[in-house]
Every structure is written in structure tokens, then in C-alpha cells.
Design a protein around this motif. Structure first.
Motif, PDB file in Angstrom:
ATOM      1  N   ALA A  18      -4.567   3.712   7.206  1.00 34.96           N
ATOM      2  CA  ALA A  18      -4.144   3.007   6.000  1.00 34.96           C
ATOM      3  C   ALA A  18      -2.958   2.118   6.353  1.00 34.96           C
ATOM      4  O   ALA A  18      -2.188   2.429   7.265  1.00 34.96           O
ATOM      5  N   LEU A  19      -2.807   1.031   5.611  1.00 33.12           N
ATOM      6  CA  LEU A  19      -1.670   0.126   5.778  1.00 33.12           C
ATOM      7  C   LEU A  19      -0.763   0.235   4.566  1.00 33.12           C
ATOM      8  O   LEU A  19      -1.240   0.321   3.439  1.00 33.12           O
ATOM      9  N   ALA A  24       2.585  -1.797   7.859  1.00 33.17           N
ATOM     10  CA  ALA A  24       2.726  -0.770   8.885  1.00 33.17           C
ATOM     11  C   ALA A  24       1.482   0.113   8.861  1.00 33.17           C
ATOM     12  O   ALA A  24       0.869   0.332   7.821  1.00 33.17           O
ATOM     13  N   VAL A  25       1.118   0.604  10.018  1.00 39.31           N
ATOM     14  CA  VAL A  25      -0.084   1.409  10.185  1.00 39.31           C
ATOM     15  C   VAL A  25       0.255   2.890  10.049  1.00 39.31           C
ATOM     16  O   VAL A  25       1.267   3.363  10.583  1.00 39.31           O
ATOM     17  N   ASP A  42       3.658   3.375  12.742  1.00 37.66           N
ATOM     18  CA  ASP A  42       4.556   2.423  13.392  1.00 37.66           C
ATOM     19  C   ASP A  42       5.517   1.786  12.384  1.00 37.66           C
ATOM     20  O   ASP A  42       6.046   0.697  12.606  1.00 37.66           O
ATOM     21  N   LYS A  43       5.798   2.473  11.289  1.00 34.87           N
ATOM     22  CA  LYS A  43       6.609   1.890  10.208  1.00 34.87           C
ATOM     23  C   LYS A  43       8.043   1.595  10.623  1.00 34.87           C
ATOM     24  O   LYS A  43       8.713   0.794   9.983  1.00 34.87           O
ATOM     25  N   THR A  44       8.542   2.193  11.696  1.00 39.35           N
ATOM     26  CA  THR A  44       9.897   1.900  12.167  1.00 39.35           C
ATOM     27  C   THR A  44       9.902   0.851  13.276  1.00 39.35           C
ATOM     28  O   THR A  44      10.955   0.518  13.805  1.00 39.35           O
ATOM     29  N   ASP A  68       4.529   3.749  -0.974  1.00 40.74           N
ATOM     30  CA  ASP A  68       4.197   3.928   0.444  1.00 40.74           C
ATOM     31  C   ASP A  68       4.342   5.369   0.908  1.00 40.74           C
ATOM     32  O   ASP A  68       4.480   5.640   2.104  1.00 40.74           O
ATOM     33  N   ASP A  69       4.333   6.332  -0.019  1.00 36.70           N
ATOM     34  CA  ASP A  69       4.290   7.736   0.369  1.00 36.70           C
ATOM     35  C   ASP A  69       2.883   8.057   0.863  1.00 36.70           C
ATOM     36  O   ASP A  69       1.894   7.524   0.347  1.00 36.70           O
ATOM     37  N   VAL A  70       2.802   8.935   1.842  1.00 36.10           N
ATOM     38  CA  VAL A  70       1.541   9.263   2.504  1.00 36.10           C
ATOM     39  C   VAL A  70       0.867  10.449   1.819  1.00 36.10           C
ATOM     40  O   VAL A  70       1.522  11.428   1.469  1.00 36.10           O
ATOM     41  N   HIS A  71      -0.456  10.360   1.664  1.00 34.67           N
ATOM     42  CA  HIS A  71      -1.276  11.432   1.107  1.00 34.67           C
ATOM     43  C   HIS A  71      -2.456  11.638   2.049  1.00 34.67           C
ATOM     44  O   HIS A  71      -3.170  10.677   2.366  1.00 34.67           O
ATOM     45  N   ILE A  72      -2.666  12.873   2.496  1.00 37.07           N
ATOM     46  CA  ILE A  72      -3.753  13.177   3.432  1.00 37.07           C
ATOM     47  C   ILE A  72      -4.576  14.338   2.893  1.00 37.07           C
ATOM     48  O   ILE A  72      -4.033  15.396   2.585  1.00 37.07           O
TER      49      ILE A  72
END
Length: 132
Positions: A18-19, A24-25, A42-44, A68-72
Motif C-alpha cells: 500500500a502507498l 511511501a511504500v 520506506d516512509k523515513t 496513514d496509520d497501518v492496518h493489516i
């Protein structure tokens, strides 16, 4: 351009990408060598790796919300359960985990998406039903 992000054994199965709003990937994937759910971003500006959950993991699916919080969503093949991981930002960035459906033989082939109000929707395989 092709890049190898992880070559530490049997890794990458069930990868999902996801972007975020800054392009950022973010990638979730199975690490079958170390029996773990892995996450890389690679967000940093450089690649950062995290081992999130130990156990045999298959079928990861990743999505980002409006912040941009991550959900998996992912399948725990040891217990045959659908699980969920997300980032929690306050008071500092950390991961939170939950069992979504812990019935026997559910959760494989999951797909996660967030709608325009950040409501989470997960579709997944259930040996007996189609669940959303």
C-alpha cells in the motif's frame, strides 16, 4: 526498478503493498523461515523492517487509513484464525493486535480495505461461510 527487500530465507509469501499519502511504500508479508508476520516501509527515506507477530502467518493484506496509520489483516495458520494488527500513534508509535475471528478454519485469503470514513472492512475465507 526491481529491488530485493528481504532475502533471509523463505520470505515474501502472501505479500501485500500500500502507498500512503506521501507515496511511501508499506508492505506486509510472511516470513516462513522465522515464522512471523513482517512489515517493511520506506516512509523515513530508508527501508525499516519490523517483525510484528510470531507464528506461522499466511495471506497478509495491508491498507492505510486517512492518517496513514497501518492496518493489516492476516491468517494465523497455527491456530487457523483471522488476526488484525494496526499502528497506534499516541502516546508513541506501537502496534496493537487482535483476533478478529477465532473460529476454527477461518481467515485465510483475507483482504482489507478502509472506506472514506476509515471504517475497516475485511473479507476472508471461511470453510463454511462467506464473511465480511
Amino acid at each position: 526498478m526491481i529491488s530485493t527487500l528481504d532475502s533471509s530465507g523463505n520470505v515474501g509469501e502472501g505479500a501485500s503493498i500500500a502507498l500512503d499519502s506521501n507515496d511511501a511504500v508499506h508492505i506486509s508479508y510472511s516470513d516462513n523461515t522465522n515464522s512471523a508476520l513482517n512489515y517493511v516501509t520506506d516512509k523515513t527515506g530508508s527501508w525499516a523492517y519490523s517483525e510484528l507477530d510470531l507464528g506461522n502467518v499466511d495471506f497478509t493484506s495491508i491498507a492505510l487509513d486517512l492518517n496513514d496509520d497501518v492496518h493489516i489483516a492476516y491468517y494465523d495458520s497455527d491456530y487457523k484464525d483471522l488476526k488484525y494488527a494496526t499502528t497506534v500513534v499516541f502516546p508513541h508509535v506501537m502496534w496493537e493486535f487482535a483476533g478478529i475471528d477465532i473460529s476454527e478454519a477461518v481467515g485465510s485469503q483475507s483482504s482489507i480495505v478502509l472506506d472514506s470514513t476509515d471504517t475497516i472492512h475485511i473479507a476472508y475465507f471461511d470453510a463454511y461461510n462467506l464473511d465480511l
